[in-house]
Structures are given as structure tokens and as C-alpha cells.
Design a protein around this motif. Structure first.
Motif, mmCIF file in Angstrom:
data_model
loop_
_atom_site.group_PDB
_atom_site.id
_atom_site.type_symbol
_atom_site.label_atom_id
_atom_site.label_comp_id
_atom_site.label_asym_id
_atom_site.label_seq_id
_atom_site.Cartn_x
_atom_site.Cartn_y
_atom_site.Cartn_z
ATOM 1 N N ALA A 67 59.365 37.981 35.839
ATOM 2 C CA ALA A 67 58.286 38.664 35.117
ATOM 3 C C ALA A 67 57.676 37.748 34.071
ATOM 4 O O ALA A 67 58.394 37.033 33.353
ATOM 5 N N PHE A 68 56.347 37.766 33.979
ATOM 6 C CA PHE A 68 55.636 37.010 32.938
ATOM 7 C C PHE A 68 54.290 37.676 32.692
ATOM 8 O O PHE A 68 53.829 38.522 33.478
ATOM 9 N N LYS A 69 53.646 37.288 31.595
ATOM 10 C CA LYS A 69 52.365 37.887 31.245
ATOM 11 C C LYS A 69 51.237 37.052 31.819
ATOM 12 O O LYS A 69 51.198 35.832 31.656
ATOM 13 N N SER A 70 50.305 37.732 32.488
ATOM 14 C CA SER A 70 49.147 37.071 33.078
ATOM 15 C C SER A 70 47.897 37.861 32.712
ATOM 16 O O SER A 70 47.809 39.050 33.019
ATOM 17 N N LYS A 71 46.955 37.210 32.039
ATOM 18 C CA LYS A 71 45.696 37.848 31.623
ATOM 19 C C LYS A 71 45.960 39.116 30.826
ATOM 20 O O LYS A 71 45.299 40.145 31.011
ATOM 21 N N GLY A 72 46.957 39.035 29.948
ATOM 22 C CA GLY A 72 47.229 40.131 29.036
ATOM 23 C C GLY A 72 48.140 41.220 29.548
ATOM 24 O O GLY A 72 48.487 42.138 28.800
ATOM 25 N N ALA A 73 48.551 41.163 30.810
ATOM 26 C CA ALA A 73 49.425 42.194 31.381
ATOM 27 C C ALA A 73 50.600 41.534 32.102
ATOM 28 O O ALA A 73 50.470 40.442 32.661
#
Length: 311
Positions: free
Chosen positions: A107-113
Motif C-alpha cells: 500500500a502507498f499513496k498515489s495522487k492523494g489517495a
């Protein structure tokens, strides 16, 4: 300013530890209950069992439906570095106890989500921006961030019928660049982020057996061969380390033993690799017999066995 006496004692302690580590290395196991019970999830998410994992300040929460062979889970850990910049991962390894072969959720954050990718870790190579297929059907993948900065990774895995226990790994990383999770650190805590997970029976709600702290029995090499045991110590705070190595014959007789202090070292993996290289060089000088190398670092062993050059 550190005195010469302090430095002497520090070096001696590290070198002594390097030699003591040659005897045994306890396996990482679960400790059920504890801080994990205080984790608060969003409405609609609850789990029958939780465990504080022995490395990286992580915890695992799960419910296993034995009839359906379905594992519903939540993994929680705090990535190093700036908030929202890193990643967390958890996976099951059906073929071994290390990273290679693990079927992983990341899991990681991409474009704020937050997004969750799946990866089949076939070797110690950089990850891709896109998911790769894994051996288990993975559904209900999601992730969020708790008030304490921990990233919580959610998912459901469809496991093979009759599976009662699995080897699992977990990891955290500080950076995601252009949608690609960067490699994690190689500190001792990172290398120890693996263990056994009991899914069914009493073991699913009770603590797993405590690690065996007795000294491991040394297994001799075949007659006519010699065995090189290597190990390391590493102090992440100041980048100091120590390496130790010992070469023995079938009867247990010692051909040589050696250790040294390392003034600059980036990780426990680097120290272990240095111990291996120096031990091999000395073994070739001291013996003409075939050499069997033994290390307790599964990551280093896997890297040495790979067909590709790994820097």
C-alpha cells in the motif's frame, strides 16, 4: 567527544557479539495480543485475532474462515520518513520463509489517495509501478492512514484448502518515486520482518511458541569438506559493525576463527556480505578442501544463489 577508552569498549563489544552470533539466530515469531488490541478501525472492519509483530512496530489483525479458506486481514505499520511518502507491505510465502517467493500486498499513496498493489516477489529486483499477478485471489483491497501515522492495509486472500499455518513477511519503505515503491532499508529490523502465522485452532488466538533461545547445534560438513560459518553485528545509530567467521572440519576442529571491526557500514546485510567475502578469502588460503558456507541471513543466501548480478 568519544574517548579512546569508550571506542575500545564499543569495538570489543561489537566483535564479541559478532562471534557469539555464529552460534545461533532465533527465528521471528508472533506475540499475540498487546498493543494491537488498541488499534481502532473504521466502522465495519473488525477482526477475530490480532498480533504485535516482532519487527518494525507492525501489527496484524485477521479473521480466518476455515470452511471457505478465506483470510481477511488488516496490516498496520508506520513507514519511515515523511507522512504519506512511504509504503507498507505484507505477504504470504508458500515456498519459503523469506522475501523471495512471497505473494505480497503493498500500500502507498498515489495522487492523494492510498492504493494497494499486488506483487509476486520472484527475486531481489526493483518493483514495477503496476501490480503483478499473485498465487492467491486477492479481493477487497484497500488502505488508509490512522491517527498515529500508521498505514493500514486491508484485504482478503483465498488460500488453498486445508491450510492451517503460513510463513509471512512484512516490510516498510520511505519512498515512492513516480508510482514505484523504492527499496526498503536493510537494517537488522528490516531483515527480521518475517515469521509464522497460525490460522486455525488454539494457535490462532494464543501466542505462537516463544523463540528457542538455546544455542543451535552445529551441523558438521561431510568428511573431506570444511564449513565456513559467518555472521555480523551492526549498530544502525553510528554505522559501525563487526564481522566474524570460523572455519571447521568434519570433526569440529577449528582451522581458523577471525573477527574485525567495521568503521563504516550501511546495513546488517552489507556487514553479513563482508563477513562472507572475507571468510571465503581466508578459507581458500587455509584449506584446499571443498568449502560449505553457512549464513543465517536468508536474504544474502538467496542473492548469492541468483543467476543475475545484484549490487
Amino acid at each position: 567527544m568519544v574517548s579512546a577508552t569508550t571506542m575500545h569498549h564499543r569495538r570489543r563489544s561489537i566483535l564479541q557479539l559478532a562471534l557469539l552470533l555464529l552460534a545461533a539466530s532465533p527465528a521471528a515469531m508472533l506475540a499475540a495480543g498487546g498493543a494491537c488490541e488498541r488499534e481502532e478501525f473504521p466502522a465495519g472492519r473488525s477482526y477475530a485475532t490480532c498480533a504485535d509483530l516482532p519487527a518494525l512496530g507492525a501489527s496484524l489483525h485477521w479473521t480466518y474462515d476455515a470452511a471457505a479458506s478465506s483470510l481477511s486481514l488488516a496490516f498496520a505499520a508506520k513507514p519511515p520518513g515523511a507522512s504519506g511518502a512511504g509504503w507498507v507491505a505484507w505477504g504470504v510465502n508458500p515456498t519459503g520463509d523469506g522475501m523471495k517467493g512471497a505473494q505480497t500486498l503493498l500500500a502507498f499513496k498515489s495522487k492523494g489517495a492510498y492504493v494497494v498493489n499486488t506483487y509476486n516477489l520472484t527475486g531481489y529486483r526493483p518493483l514495477s509501478a503496476a501490480s503483478t499477478p499473485i498465487a492467491f485471489e486477492a479481493t477487497e483491497l484497500a488502505a488508509d492512514e490512522g491517527a498515529d501515522g500508521k498505514v493500514r492495509l486491508y484485504g482478503t486472500l483465498q488460500l488453498p484448502k486445508g491450510m492451517e499455518a503460513v510463513n509471512h513477511i512484512w516490510q516498510v519503505g520511505s519512498t515512492v518515486a513516480n508510482g514505484v515503491p523504492a527499496k526498503h532499508a536493510f537494517a537488522q529490523e528490516n531483515l527480521e520482518a518475517k515469521g509464522s502465522l497460525v490460522l486455525t485452532g488454539a494457535g490462532a488466538t494464543e501466542a505462537a511458541p516463544a523463540p528457542d533461545t538455546t544455542l543451535a547445534t552445529w551441523a558438521p560438513p561431510p568428511p573431506g569438506c570444511v564449513k565456513l560459518n559467518v555472521d555480523d553485528s551492526f549498530v544502525e545509530a553510528d554505522g559501525n559493525g563487526g564481522v566474524g567467521m570460523i572455519l571447521r572440519v568434519h570433526s569440529g576442529g577449528i582451522i581458523f576463527s577471525s573477527c574485525r571491526f567495521m568503521f563504516t557500514c550501511s546495513s546488517a546485510l552489507e556487514a553479513e556480505a563482508a563477513a562472507c567475502c572475507e571468510g571465503i578469502a581466508l578459507a581458500l588460503e587455509w584449506s584446499q578442501a571443498p568449502v560449505i558456507i553457512e549464513t543465517d541471513c536468508s536474504m544474502l543466501a538467496s542473492m548469492l544463489k541468483e543467476d543475475v548480478i545484484n549490487r
